[in-house]
Design a protein around this motif. Structure first.
Motif, PDB file in Angstrom:
ATOM      1  N   ALA A  45      -2.166  15.168  -0.632  1.00  0.00           N
ATOM      2  CA  ALA A  45      -3.608  15.118  -0.362  1.00  0.00           C
ATOM      3  C   ALA A  45      -4.079  13.705  -0.040  1.00  0.00           C
ATOM      4  CB  ALA A  45      -4.388  15.663  -1.559  1.00  0.00           C
ATOM      5  N   LEU A  46      -3.288  12.707  -0.398  1.00  0.00           N
ATOM      6  CA  LEU A  46      -3.651  11.316  -0.140  1.00  0.00           C
ATOM      7  C   LEU A  46      -3.162  10.822   1.220  1.00  0.00           C
ATOM      8  CD1 LEU A  46      -2.890  10.036  -3.730  1.00  0.00           C
ATOM      9  CD2 LEU A  46      -5.151  10.321  -2.704  1.00  0.00           C
ATOM     10  N   GLN A  47      -2.601  11.692   2.013  1.00  0.00           N
ATOM     11  CA  GLN A  47      -2.014  11.308   3.298  1.00  0.00           C
ATOM     12  C   GLN A  47      -3.009  10.616   4.212  1.00  0.00           C
ATOM     13  OE1 GLN A  47      -2.158  13.588   6.420  1.00  0.00           O
ATOM     14  NE2 GLN A  47      -0.669  12.414   7.577  1.00  0.00           N
ATOM     15  N   ASN A  48      -4.236  11.072   4.253  1.00  0.00           N
ATOM     16  CA  ASN A  48      -5.226  10.484   5.161  1.00  0.00           C
ATOM     17  C   ASN A  48      -5.765   9.138   4.688  1.00  0.00           C
ATOM     18  OD1 ASN A  48      -5.125  12.382   7.205  1.00  0.00           O
ATOM     19  ND2 ASN A  48      -6.546  13.740   6.145  1.00  0.00           N
ATOM     20  N   ILE A  49      -5.381   8.712   3.503  1.00  0.00           N
ATOM     21  CA  ILE A  49      -5.789   7.394   3.012  1.00  0.00           C
ATOM     22  C   ILE A  49      -5.261   6.307   3.950  1.00  0.00           C
ATOM     23  CG2 ILE A  49      -5.503   5.732   1.108  1.00  0.00           C
ATOM     24  CD1 ILE A  49      -7.410   8.095   0.487  1.00  0.00           C
ATOM     25  N   SER A  50      -4.160   6.577   4.622  1.00  0.00           N
ATOM     26  CA  SER A  50      -3.612   5.583   5.553  1.00  0.00           C
ATOM     27  C   SER A  50      -4.605   5.240   6.657  1.00  0.00           C
ATOM     28  CB  SER A  50      -2.290   6.076   6.150  1.00  0.00           C
ATOM     29  OG  SER A  50      -2.488   7.262   6.889  1.00  0.00           O
ATOM     30  N   ASN A  51      -5.606   6.097   6.881  1.00  0.00           N
ATOM     31  CA  ASN A  51      -6.646   5.837   7.879  1.00  0.00           C
ATOM     32  C   ASN A  51      -7.784   4.978   7.323  1.00  0.00           C
ATOM     33  OD1 ASN A  51      -5.309   7.473   9.763  1.00  0.00           O
ATOM     34  ND2 ASN A  51      -6.281   9.303   8.932  1.00  0.00           N
ATOM     35  N   MET A  52      -7.711   4.667   6.033  1.00  0.00           N
ATOM     36  CA  MET A  52      -8.755   3.869   5.380  1.00  0.00           C
ATOM     37  C   MET A  52      -8.116   2.630   4.764  1.00  0.00           C
ATOM     38  SD  MET A  52     -10.889   6.901   3.512  1.00  0.00           S
ATOM     39  CE  MET A  52      -9.632   8.156   3.302  1.00  0.00           C
ATOM     40  N   PRO A  53      -7.913   1.577   5.541  1.00  0.00           N
ATOM     41  CA  PRO A  53      -7.180   0.394   5.060  1.00  0.00           C
ATOM     42  C   PRO A  53      -7.674  -0.173   3.738  1.00  0.00           C
ATOM     43  CG  PRO A  53      -7.619   0.201   7.406  1.00  0.00           C
ATOM     44  CD  PRO A  53      -8.345   1.425   6.928  1.00  0.00           C
ATOM     45  N   ALA A  54      -8.964  -0.112   3.479  1.00  0.00           N
ATOM     46  CA  ALA A  54      -9.494  -0.658   2.227  1.00  0.00           C
ATOM     47  C   ALA A  54      -9.067   0.167   1.019  1.00  0.00           C
ATOM     48  CB  ALA A  54     -11.015  -0.731   2.292  1.00  0.00           C
ATOM     49  N   ARG A  55      -8.656   1.411   1.226  1.00  0.00           N
ATOM     50  CA  ARG A  55      -8.276   2.304   0.121  1.00  0.00           C
ATOM     51  C   ARG A  55      -6.772   2.425  -0.091  1.00  0.00           C
ATOM     52  NH1 ARG A  55     -12.122   2.771  -3.377  1.00  0.00           N
ATOM     53  NH2 ARG A  55     -13.964   3.846  -2.657  1.00  0.00           N
ATOM     54  N   VAL A  56      -5.985   1.897   0.827  1.00  0.00           N
ATOM     55  CA  VAL A  56      -4.530   2.017   0.726  1.00  0.00           C
ATOM     56  C   VAL A  56      -4.022   1.416  -0.584  1.00  0.00           C
ATOM     57  CG1 VAL A  56      -2.349   1.181   1.712  1.00  0.00           C
ATOM     58  CG2 VAL A  56      -4.072   2.242   3.185  1.00  0.00           C
ATOM     59  N   LYS A  57      -4.495   0.216  -0.914  1.00  0.00           N
ATOM     60  CA  LYS A  57      -4.036  -0.432  -2.149  1.00  0.00           C
ATOM     61  C   LYS A  57      -4.420   0.372  -3.382  1.00  0.00           C
ATOM     62  CE  LYS A  57      -3.846  -5.114  -0.369  1.00  0.00           C
ATOM     63  NZ  LYS A  57      -4.366  -6.484  -0.464  1.00  0.00           N
ATOM     64  N   CYS A  58      -5.536   1.073  -3.312  1.00  0.00           N
ATOM     65  CA  CYS A  58      -5.959   1.934  -4.420  1.00  0.00           C
ATOM     66  C   CYS A  58      -4.961   3.074  -4.618  1.00  0.00           C
ATOM     67  CB  CYS A  58      -7.339   2.516  -4.143  1.00  0.00           C
ATOM     68  SG  CYS A  58      -8.632   1.304  -3.840  1.00  0.00           S
ATOM     69  N   ALA A  59      -4.557   3.677  -3.517  1.00  0.00           N
ATOM     70  CA  ALA A  59      -3.663   4.836  -3.573  1.00  0.00           C
ATOM     71  C   ALA A  59      -2.259   4.480  -4.027  1.00  0.00           C
ATOM     72  CB  ALA A  59      -3.613   5.518  -2.208  1.00  0.00           C
ATOM     73  N   VAL A  60      -1.783   3.285  -3.679  1.00  0.00           N
ATOM     74  CA  VAL A  60      -0.386   2.931  -3.977  1.00  0.00           C
ATOM     75  C   VAL A  60      -0.219   2.161  -5.281  1.00  0.00           C
ATOM     76  CG1 VAL A  60       0.253   2.961  -1.539  1.00  0.00           C
ATOM     77  CG2 VAL A  60      -0.388   0.798  -2.609  1.00  0.00           C
ATOM     78  N   LEU A  61      -1.305   1.758  -5.927  1.00  0.00           N
ATOM     79  CA  LEU A  61      -1.218   0.914  -7.115  1.00  0.00           C
ATOM     80  C   LEU A  61      -0.316   1.510  -8.200  1.00  0.00           C
ATOM     81  CD1 LEU A  61      -2.127  -1.611  -8.666  1.00  0.00           C
ATOM     82  CD2 LEU A  61      -4.140  -0.304  -9.424  1.00  0.00           C
ATOM     83  N   ALA A  62      -0.552   2.734  -8.588  1.00  0.00           N
ATOM     84  CA  ALA A  62       0.248   3.355  -9.652  1.00  0.00           C
ATOM     85  C   ALA A  62       1.711   3.503  -9.239  1.00  0.00           C
ATOM     86  CB  ALA A  62      -0.332   4.724 -10.016  1.00  0.00           C
ATOM     87  N   TRP A  63       1.951   3.837  -7.996  1.00  0.00           N
ATOM     88  CA  TRP A  63       3.303   4.059  -7.496  1.00  0.00           C
ATOM     89  C   TRP A  63       4.120   2.761  -7.523  1.00  0.00           C
ATOM     90  CZ3 TRP A  63       4.606   9.124  -5.822  1.00  0.00           C
ATOM     91  CH2 TRP A  63       3.533  10.015  -5.822  1.00  0.00           C
ATOM     92  N   HIS A  64       3.503   1.665  -7.064  1.00  0.00           N
ATOM     93  CA  HIS A  64       4.172   0.366  -7.120  1.00  0.00           C
ATOM     94  C   HIS A  64       4.399  -0.063  -8.573  1.00  0.00           C
ATOM     95  CE1 HIS A  64       4.504  -0.849  -2.962  1.00  0.00           C
ATOM     96  NE2 HIS A  64       3.224  -0.617  -2.726  1.00  0.00           N
ATOM     97  N   THR A  65       3.422   0.211  -9.427  1.00  0.00           N
ATOM     98  CA  THR A  65       3.511  -0.202 -10.826  1.00  0.00           C
ATOM     99  C   THR A  65       4.626   0.554 -11.548  1.00  0.00           C
ATOM    100  OG1 THR A  65       1.140  -0.714 -10.789  1.00  0.00           O
ATOM    101  CG2 THR A  65       2.183  -0.535 -12.945  1.00  0.00           C
ATOM    102  N   LEU A  66       4.742   1.851 -11.321  1.00  0.00           N
ATOM    103  CA  LEU A  66       5.849   2.608 -11.938  1.00  0.00           C
ATOM    104  C   LEU A  66       7.178   2.129 -11.412  1.00  0.00           C
ATOM    105  CD1 LEU A  66       6.919   4.834 -13.792  1.00  0.00           C
ATOM    106  CD2 LEU A  66       6.646   6.434 -11.893  1.00  0.00           C
ATOM    107  N   LYS A  67       7.250   1.881 -10.133  1.00  0.00           N
ATOM    108  CA  LYS A  67       8.495   1.375  -9.530  1.00  0.00           C
ATOM    109  C   LYS A  67       8.926   0.076 -10.207  1.00  0.00           C
ATOM    110  CE  LYS A  67      10.328  -0.050  -5.029  1.00  0.00           C
ATOM    111  NZ  LYS A  67      10.016  -0.185  -3.602  1.00  0.00           N
ATOM    112  N   GLU A  68       7.997  -0.836 -10.395  1.00  0.00           N
ATOM    113  CA  GLU A  68       8.307  -2.098 -11.083  1.00  0.00           C
ATOM    114  C   GLU A  68       8.733  -1.845 -12.522  1.00  0.00           C
ATOM    115  OE1 GLU A  68       8.415  -5.311  -9.926  1.00  0.00           O
ATOM    116  OE2 GLU A  68       8.242  -4.320  -7.972  1.00  0.00           O
ATOM    117  N   ALA A  69       8.059  -0.932 -13.202  1.00  0.00           N
ATOM    118  CA  ALA A  69       8.364  -0.644 -14.605  1.00  0.00           C
ATOM    119  C   ALA A  69       9.798  -0.139 -14.778  1.00  0.00           C
ATOM    120  CB  ALA A  69       7.377   0.374 -15.169  1.00  0.00           C
ATOM    121  N   VAL A  70      10.222   0.783 -13.927  1.00  0.00           N
ATOM    122  CA  VAL A  70      11.559   1.359 -14.118  1.00  0.00           C
ATOM    123  C   VAL A  70      12.661   0.480 -13.542  1.00  0.00           C
ATOM    124  CG1 VAL A  70      10.747   3.739 -14.332  1.00  0.00           C
ATOM    125  CG2 VAL A  70      11.447   2.880 -12.099  1.00  0.00           C
ATOM    126  N   ASN A  71      12.305  -0.466 -12.678  1.00  0.00           N
ATOM    127  CA  ASN A  71      13.317  -1.378 -12.121  1.00  0.00           C
ATOM    128  C   ASN A  71      13.587  -2.582 -13.016  1.00  0.00           C
ATOM    129  OD1 ASN A  71      14.243  -0.069  -9.797  1.00  0.00           O
ATOM    130  ND2 ASN A  71      12.463  -0.734  -8.621  1.00  0.00           N
TER     131      ASN A  71
END
Length: 142
Positions: free
Chosen positions: A115-141
């Motif tokens: 459902a977040l696929q169209n966020i890529s069309n809103m540059p100001a919101r991209v960082k909002c959408a990916v924050l948790a994903w990047h944070t989990l990636k860092e946590a498990v690495n």
């Protein structure tokens, strides 16, 4: 009902659903993430047992997109092998960066997070959408 309306409802539903917004009693990995452009902050905790994400929780504050994205991510990745979760994170990031465009593959792989696929069309919101994903990636690495 229009597809975009369904996706908007899904984002609002995940934003208001607090079942994943909790600190874990036992965790093996923890990471804090911050989006300085809007002030979103998140802490991801994961309990990794025998190579599996046994449990994941988050705390913090931010816009509806960052909070919904964190909830969707947890629903999708909890219980998966760490390697599989990391691969799924890369699929999500690839979708947001428009590097993966096979909509059927994305929908099947990412479930509600699609459902977040169209966020890529809103540059100001991209960082909002990916924050948790990047944070989990860092946590498990770590």
């Amino acid at each position: 009902m229009e597809l975009n309306s369904l996706y908007t409802e899904l984002i609002l539903e995940h934003n208001s659903d607090k079942r994943n917004k909790r600190l874990l009693e036992a965790f093996t990995n923890e990471e804090r993430g911050h989006n300085p452009s809007c002030g979103d902050e998140i802490t991801i905790q994961a309990e990794v047992v025998d190579g599996y994400l046994k449990d994941i929780g988050y705390s913090g504050h931010g816009c509806a997109i960052s909070q919904a994205s964190a909830s969707m991510m947890i629903d999708l990745l909890k219980g998966k092998k760490v390697e599989e979760a990391l691969e799924t994170i890369e699929v999500f990031l690839g979708m947001i960066k428009r590097e993966i465009s096979d909509l059927d593959y994305l929908e099947e792989t990412l479930e509600d997070a699609f459902a977040l696929q169209n966020i890529s069309n809103m540059p100001a919101r991209v960082k909002c959408a990916v924050l948790a994903w990047h944070t989990l990636k860092e946590a498990v690495n770590k």
